[in-house]
Design a protein around this motif. Structure first.
Motif, short mmCIF file in Angstrom:
data_model
loop_
_atom_site.label_atom_id
_atom_site.label_comp_id
_atom_site.label_asym_id
_atom_site.label_seq_id
_atom_site.Cartn_x
_atom_site.Cartn_y
_atom_site.Cartn_z
N MET A 1 0.87 -1.17 0.00
CA MET A 1 0.00 0.00 0.00
C MET A 1 0.91 1.22 0.00
O MET A 1 1.72 1.40 0.91
CB MET A 1 -0.90 0.00 1.23
N ILE A 2 0.82 2.04 -1.04
CA ILE A 2 1.73 3.17 -1.21
C ILE A 2 0.96 4.47 -1.15
O ILE A 2 -0.05 4.64 -1.84
CB ILE A 2 2.48 3.08 -2.56
N CYS A 3 1.42 5.40 -0.31
CA CYS A 3 0.82 6.72 -0.28
C CYS A 3 1.91 7.74 -0.01
O CYS A 3 3.04 7.39 0.36
CB CYS A 3 -0.30 6.82 0.75
N SER A 4 1.59 9.02 -0.20
CA SER A 4 2.58 10.07 0.05
C SER A 4 1.90 11.27 0.68
O SER A 4 0.71 11.51 0.49
CB SER A 4 3.28 10.48 -1.25
N VAL A 5 2.71 12.04 1.43
CA VAL A 5 2.24 13.29 2.02
C VAL A 5 3.27 14.36 1.73
O VAL A 5 4.44 14.08 1.46
CB VAL A 5 2.04 13.16 3.56
N GLY A 6 2.84 15.63 1.77
CA GLY A 6 3.74 16.73 1.47
C GLY A 6 4.69 17.03 2.61
O GLY A 6 4.35 16.87 3.78
N VAL A 7 5.89 17.47 2.26
CA VAL A 7 6.89 17.91 3.23
C VAL A 7 7.25 19.36 2.89
O VAL A 7 7.64 19.66 1.75
CB VAL A 7 8.15 17.02 3.16
#
Length: 230
Positions: free
Chosen positions: A217-223
């Motif tokens: 399960m792949i997700c991303s969030v902003g940095v």
């Protein structure tokens, strides 16, 4: 993402040890049903722990996925009418996702029939986040983290961090599109330049996505900012 598909959020709970499973059950009853639990250790002084209400430096870290409206409502209720129902001590915050593999996203959009066309190996951008870096999280079955990092590095990533985790979602969410998720998980955390995010996520998803043996399960969030310590 179509106009009808609202953004997804990652809700992070940091609580006292042994409270993660209790909170996961509580969140599930409130409509947030997809959870991974990790273990952590707080670094605050004993005096600060007393002020914050923690009795021990050991922590359960709960990573929960849900729609923006559901998690926003849950956080509001936790701060108001549901506060008295939660006996655990800790902190909860949410982060808007910038990307997630489409097959996983389809679960939240109530598309629980056949695998949608072009979603099994696709990546979906959730927002137009314009920061310089992104944080990619990849939850996979144990034993696949080295392969995930090899794939990520070939696509431009420099390195990552691995957390031990356990699936705490509902039995219903554990079975979808003919797949059964394993309980024991590892979460790979990778910080990458924003311009490399989509390629890295797509390559990981092609090789290690939810329909593969790794069940990623792949997700991303902003940095917002990244500083390298020497």
């Amino acid at each position: 993402m179509t106009a009808k598909q609202e953004p997804l959020k990652l809700m992070v709970t940091i609580a006292e040890r042994h409270q993660g499973a209790v909170l996961a059950d509580f969140y599930t009853n409130q409509g947030v049903f997809w959870h991974y639990q990790c273990c952590g250790f707080g670094t605050a002084s004993s005096d600060l722990l007393d002020v914050l209400g923690f009795g021990s430096p050991e922590r359960d870290i709960l990573l929960s996925l849900g729609t923006s409206s559901c998690i926003t409502r849950l956080l509001y209720d936790l701060n108001t009418e549901l506060r008295a129902q939660v006996e655990a001590k800790g902190i909860v915050f949410d982060i808007l996702l910038t990307g997630i593999n489409q097959l996983v996203a389809s679960v939240f959009y109530e598309n629980k029939g056949e695998i949608p066309e072009d979603t099994a190996k696709g990546e979906i951008a959730m927002t137009g986040y314009g920061g310089s870096h992104s944080l990619i999280l990849v939850a996979v079955n144990q034993g696949h983290t080295d392969d995930v990092m090899d794939t990520a590095k070939k696509a431009g990533a420099r390195g990552g961090t691995i957390l031990k985790a356990r699936w705490l979602g509902t039995e219903e969410s554990k079975h979808f599109f003919g797949f059964t998720l394993q309980n024991e998980k590892e979460v790979v955390i990778i910080v990458v330049p924003a311009q490399n995010r989509n390629l890295i996520m797509e390559e990981i998803n092609k090789a290690h996505g939810i329909s593969s043996e790794a069940q990623g399960m792949i997700c991303s969030v902003g940095v917002d900012q990244v500083v390298r310590l020497t």
